[in-house]
Design a protein around this motif. Structure first.
Motif, PDB file in Angstrom:
ATOM      1  N   HIS A 360     -11.404  74.909 -11.501  1.00 58.86           N
ATOM      2  CA  HIS A 360     -10.310  74.359 -12.299  1.00 58.86           C
ATOM      3  C   HIS A 360      -8.979  74.994 -11.893  1.00 58.86           C
ATOM      4  N   ILE A 361      -8.959  76.322 -11.759  1.00 60.03           N
ATOM      5  CA  ILE A 361      -7.738  77.021 -11.376  1.00 60.03           C
ATOM      6  C   ILE A 361      -7.327  76.628  -9.960  1.00 60.03           C
ATOM      7  N   LYS A 362      -8.295  76.593  -9.051  1.00 57.55           N
ATOM      8  CA  LYS A 362      -7.991  76.266  -7.651  1.00 57.55           C
ATOM      9  C   LYS A 362      -7.424  74.856  -7.527  1.00 57.55           C
ATOM     10  N   SER A 363      -8.017  73.906  -8.241  1.00 55.47           N
ATOM     11  CA  SER A 363      -7.544  72.527  -8.176  1.00 55.47           C
ATOM     12  C   SER A 363      -6.129  72.405  -8.737  1.00 55.47           C
ATOM     13  N   ALA A 364      -5.899  73.030  -9.888  1.00 55.61           N
ATOM     14  CA  ALA A 364      -4.571  72.969 -10.496  1.00 55.61           C
ATOM     15  C   ALA A 364      -3.532  73.632  -9.604  1.00 55.61           C
ATOM     16  N   LEU A 365      -3.898  74.745  -8.980  1.00 58.33           N
ATOM     17  CA  LEU A 365      -2.978  75.466  -8.101  1.00 58.33           C
ATOM     18  C   LEU A 365      -2.560  74.593  -6.932  1.00 58.33           C
ATOM     19  N   SER A 366      -3.540  73.965  -6.290  1.00 60.67           N
ATOM     20  CA  SER A 366      -3.260  73.124  -5.135  1.00 60.67           C
ATOM     21  C   SER A 366      -2.423  71.908  -5.520  1.00 60.67           C
ATOM     22  N   GLN A 367      -2.800  71.236  -6.616  1.00 59.81           N
ATOM     23  CA  GLN A 367      -2.066  70.049  -7.044  1.00 59.81           C
ATOM     24  C   GLN A 367      -0.636  70.396  -7.436  1.00 59.81           C
ATOM     25  N   ASN A 368      -0.467  71.487  -8.182  1.00 58.34           N
ATOM     26  CA  ASN A 368       0.869  71.885  -8.594  1.00 58.34           C
ATOM     27  C   ASN A 368       1.750  72.193  -7.394  1.00 58.34           C
ATOM     28  N   ALA A 369       1.172  72.874  -6.399  1.00 54.79           N
ATOM     29  CA  ALA A 369       1.936  73.220  -5.200  1.00 54.79           C
ATOM     30  C   ALA A 369       2.415  71.961  -4.489  1.00 54.79           C
ATOM     31  N   GLN A 370       1.533  70.991  -4.341  1.00 57.54           N
ATOM     32  CA  GLN A 370       1.885  69.749  -3.672  1.00 57.54           C
ATOM     33  C   GLN A 370       2.964  68.990  -4.439  1.00 57.54           C
ATOM     34  N   HIS A 371       2.776  68.854  -5.759  1.00 59.58           N
ATOM     35  CA  HIS A 371       3.721  68.091  -6.564  1.00 59.58           C
ATOM     36  C   HIS A 371       5.082  68.775  -6.614  1.00 59.58           C
ATOM     37  N   ALA A 372       5.082  70.094  -6.815  1.00 58.62           N
ATOM     38  CA  ALA A 372       6.352  70.815  -6.877  1.00 58.62           C
ATOM     39  C   ALA A 372       7.082  70.734  -5.539  1.00 58.62           C
ATOM     40  N   TYR A 373       6.347  70.853  -4.438  1.00 58.20           N
ATOM     41  CA  TYR A 373       6.952  70.756  -3.104  1.00 58.20           C
ATOM     42  C   TYR A 373       7.613  69.397  -2.908  1.00 58.20           C
ATOM     43  N   LYS A 374       6.904  68.331  -3.220  1.00 49.97           N
ATOM     44  CA  LYS A 374       7.455  66.986  -3.027  1.00 49.97           C
ATOM     45  C   LYS A 374       8.690  66.786  -3.897  1.00 49.97           C
ATOM     46  N   PHE A 375       8.604  67.264  -5.116  1.00 48.76           N
ATOM     47  CA  PHE A 375       9.708  67.062  -6.045  1.00 48.76           C
ATOM     48  C   PHE A 375      10.951  67.828  -5.606  1.00 48.76           C
ATOM     49  N   LEU A 376      10.772  69.113  -5.275  1.00 47.59           N
ATOM     50  CA  LEU A 376      11.918  69.930  -4.893  1.00 47.59           C
ATOM     51  C   LEU A 376      12.509  69.469  -3.564  1.00 47.59           C
ATOM     52  N   SER A 377      11.658  69.024  -2.638  1.00 48.68           N
ATOM     53  CA  SER A 377      12.149  68.550  -1.349  1.00 48.68           C
ATOM     54  C   SER A 377      13.025  67.321  -1.497  1.00 48.68           C
ATOM     55  N   ASP A 378      12.807  66.573  -2.558  1.00 54.11           N
ATOM     56  CA  ASP A 378      13.538  65.320  -2.778  1.00 54.11           C
ATOM     57  C   ASP A 378      14.870  65.528  -3.486  1.00 54.11           C
ATOM     58  N   LEU A 379      15.106  66.739  -3.978  1.00 56.72           N
ATOM     59  CA  LEU A 379      16.361  67.004  -4.680  1.00 56.72           C
ATOM     60  C   LEU A 379      17.509  67.121  -3.683  1.00 56.72           C
ATOM     61  N   PRO A 380      18.653  66.523  -3.983  1.00 57.47           N
ATOM     62  CA  PRO A 380      19.819  66.719  -3.117  1.00 57.47           C
ATOM     63  C   PRO A 380      20.264  68.174  -3.160  1.00 57.47           C
ATOM     64  N   GLY A 381      20.700  68.688  -2.018  1.00 59.05           N
ATOM     65  CA  GLY A 381      21.161  70.070  -1.981  1.00 59.05           C
ATOM     66  C   GLY A 381      20.043  71.087  -1.986  1.00 59.05           C
ATOM     67  N   MET A 382      18.820  70.673  -1.640  1.00 61.09           N
ATOM     68  CA  MET A 382      17.696  71.607  -1.638  1.00 61.09           C
ATOM     69  C   MET A 382      16.701  71.194  -0.548  1.00 61.09           C
ATOM     70  N   THR A 383      16.191  72.166   0.191  1.00 56.52           N
ATOM     71  CA  THR A 383      15.127  71.914   1.157  1.00 56.52           C
ATOM     72  C   THR A 383      13.987  72.874   0.861  1.00 56.52           C
ATOM     73  N   CYS A 384      12.772  72.482   1.200  1.00 51.41           N
ATOM     74  CA  CYS A 384      11.615  73.284   0.819  1.00 51.41           C
ATOM     75  C   CYS A 384      10.527  73.179   1.876  1.00 51.41           C
ATOM     76  N   GLN A 385       9.909  74.316   2.203  1.00 52.37           N
ATOM     77  CA  GLN A 385       8.756  74.350   3.089  1.00 52.37           C
ATOM     78  C   GLN A 385       7.481  74.288   2.243  1.00 52.37           C
ATOM     79  N   LEU A 386       6.482  73.633   2.762  1.00 51.72           N
ATOM     80  CA  LEU A 386       5.218  73.497   2.039  1.00 51.72           C
ATOM     81  C   LEU A 386       4.437  74.803   2.074  1.00 51.72           C
ATOM     82  N   ALA A 387       4.078  75.317   0.900  1.00 49.26           N
ATOM     83  CA  ALA A 387       3.270  76.531   0.816  1.00 49.26           C
ATOM     84  C   ALA A 387       1.805  76.190   1.057  1.00 49.26           C
ATOM     85  N   MET A 388       1.096  77.102   1.713  1.00 48.61           N
ATOM     86  CA  MET A 388      -0.316  76.917   2.008  1.00 48.61           C
ATOM     87  C   MET A 388      -1.214  77.836   1.182  1.00 48.61           C
TER      88      MET A 388
END
Length: 535
Positions: A360-388
């Motif tokens: 449960h923790i592993k799945s939530a961690l991975s999903q949150n990382a993906q969603h947060a990365y996509k969201f932050l990368s889409d913000l104007p004035g912000m760039t983000c590298q994908l965490a592994m």
């Protein structure tokens, strides 16, 4: 002590903290005292502390520790038998059968040293670990401090230096300051997902020589706060570099259990070192660190960790051990560490529950990382590298010149000012990149994602996460901001009762658009123009 002049110069030399955590605590106190704020509570996503964020502790760990703290529970039949048997075994190693006794050795309880060595041997595919190489302490920071104090010497050109990645864990620069060790920065390559670059290491070392005496290189793998996971070839390069330059290799491997990137896996520096064979396996001094403050166990407040010391001269290693001779590591964190490295196995009564909680923790961690990365990368004035791996993202801020000028006028770093404003105006506490050693013009923030994935799904279907985030109609803009503010921000779908990631991302989105010019389909506007029209 009557004046600042009498304070230890090393203490005076510790860099000033950003005080973002103190500011968050102050705002929380004001809310409790009835102060009116545009938010109901402060959401702290800066520390990486899973339990603070509402993630439930692992049942097996807490049950065994509960029995160890209150041995009468050994007779409590509602507890699984394997829990009681493990507690009985661990209590048998404690002086007087009590966790309140001193540790029998300055390095830790012998059985627990053996258990950690067995774990490392399994993890590394049979590369032998020896119990006498394991030294327990009150967390990886304490272990690092012991090593820094061991090698610290000289002043000026003779001062000990440690090659340190930029960015690095936010707690590392103060540790170096307090130990009297010079921080020698080497830049990680942001465009390559924060990879270590050998040319950058060589350049940093050459620049440092003449100003200090570099004696060690610190590596965080998986990266903190970057989430980068090194591959075997990159690790071999670092080991060869350390061997040629005569540097001690300090490998912080605290997030080794939290790798979730596709086609990524954790490999320990020790395993790579020994697979390289002689002369490296017999000559490179390696100290690796692990801690309870990791992604799954997450018992940050217990302050427990260990280091494994490889290829250090026995006489020098003894001095390292002697540094804890008058203050042996506490027993309870050692017991928790044993539970972390030796969890329930298939067939044990507690295994199914344990496996489900980890998944449960592993799945939530991975999903949150993906969603947060996509969201932050889409913000104007912000760039983000994908965490592994790990629990942080480290996006770059492209701040407007006006804000940078204001920060200089106020005497603070621009990314710190950004985080202060976000906290004061929206109740969201992030880490500032300056805390992670960044002192160039590339400004960053450090959010963790110990928050649930469920509400993020709402964002993916909303205008906030698509190219149609803002329609060309100003009325629609106002409707989106008003409705999303009222509908999403108060909601709290979470992993285990903590703040929801969706709420955090919406807050960050609105605040960021407030601070930075946003682009819409029919031109540009100041995000503040939307907010000033809200009822």
């Amino acid at each position: 002590m009557t004046s600042v002049q009498e304070v230890n110069p090393r203490v005076l030399g510790i860099r000033e903290p950003t005080n973002l955590q103190s500011l968050a605590e102050g705002v929380t106190r004001e809310i409790k005292q009835g102060a009116k704020k545009p938010f109901k509570k402060v959401i702290d996503v800066s520390s990486g502390d899973p339990h603070r964020a509402g993630v439930a502790p692992l049942s097996f760990v807490r049950q065994v520790l509960a029995v160890c703290l209150y041995p009468a529970l050994l007779e409590e039949e509602s507890l699984p038998l394997d829990v009681r048997l493990r507690a009985q075994l661990l209590l048998g190693e404690c002086g007087g059968g009590s966790v309140g006794s001193y540790s029998s050795s300055c390095c830790g309880l012998p059985l627990l040293q053996k258990r950690v060595a067995e774990f490392i041997t399994r993890r590394d595919g049979g590369v032998i670990s020896h119990p006498e190489d394991i030294i327990f302490s009150t967390g990886s920071h304490k272990s690092l401090t012991l090593v820094f104090h061991l090698m610290s010497s000289g002043t000026g050109r003779t001062q000990t230096g440690v090659l340190t990645p930029m960015p690095c864990p936010h707690s590392l620069p103060p540790l170096l300051d307090l130990s009297g060790v010079k921080l020698v920065p080497y830049q990680l390559v942001e465009e390559r997902e924060w990879a270590v670059d050998l040319d950058e290491l060589r350049q940093a070392l050459n620049v440092a020589r003449g100003h200090c005496e570099p004696r060690a290189i610190y590596i965080s793998n998986p990266g903190n706060p970057t989430g980068h996971v090194q591959d075997k070839e990159a690790m071999e390069e670092v080991i060869r570099f350390a061997a040629v330059e005569g540097l001690v290799l300090l490998a912080d491997e605290v997030y080794q259990d939290s790798v979730f990137g596709q086609d990524k896996e954790f490999i320990s520096y020790k395993k790579v070192l020994f697979e390289m064979g002689k002369p490296y396996s017999e000559s490179v001094e390696l100290v690796s660190f692990h801690s309870l403050s990791n992604a799954y166990t997450g018992e940050c407040g217990l302050r427990g960790g260990y280091m494994e010391v490889i290829n250090m001269q026995p006489e020098v290693k003894q001095y390292l051990k002697n540094m804890q001779a008058t203050s042996s590591p506490p027993v309870l964190p050692q017991l928790a560490m044993e539970l972390m490295v030796n969890p329930p196995e298939p067939g044990d009564l507690s295994y199914q529950t344990y496996a489900q909680e980890i998944l449960h923790i592993k799945s939530a961690l991975s999903q949150n990382a993906q969603h947060a990365y996509k969201f932050l990368s889409d913000l104007p004035g912000m760039t983000c590298q994908l965490a592994m791996a790990g629990v942080f993202l480290y996006p770059r801020l492209l701040l407007p010149g006006q804000m940078i000028d204001e920060a200089k006028m106020l005497g603070v770093e621009p990314d710190v000012l950004y985080c202060q404003r976000l906290l004061e105006e929206e109740g969201l506490c992030l880490g500032a990149g300056w805390e992670n050693g960044q002192e160039d013009l590339n400004y960053h923030i450090r959010p963790d994602w110990w928050i649930a994935a469920e509400i993020v799904d709402l964002l993916e279907g909303s205008a906030l996460s698509t190219e149609d985030r803002w329609s060309s109609d100003r009325v629609t803009n106002r409707f989106l901001v008003t409705s999303l503010t009222k509908a999403l921000l108060p909601r709290s779908l979470s992993l285990d009762g903590g703040p929801a990631l969706g709420r955090v991302l919406v807050i960050l989105n609105f605040f960021h658009l407030w601070m930075v010019e946003a682009t819409v389909l029919n031109g540009t506007f100041k995000a503040a123009e939307i907010f000033c029209t809200l009822p």
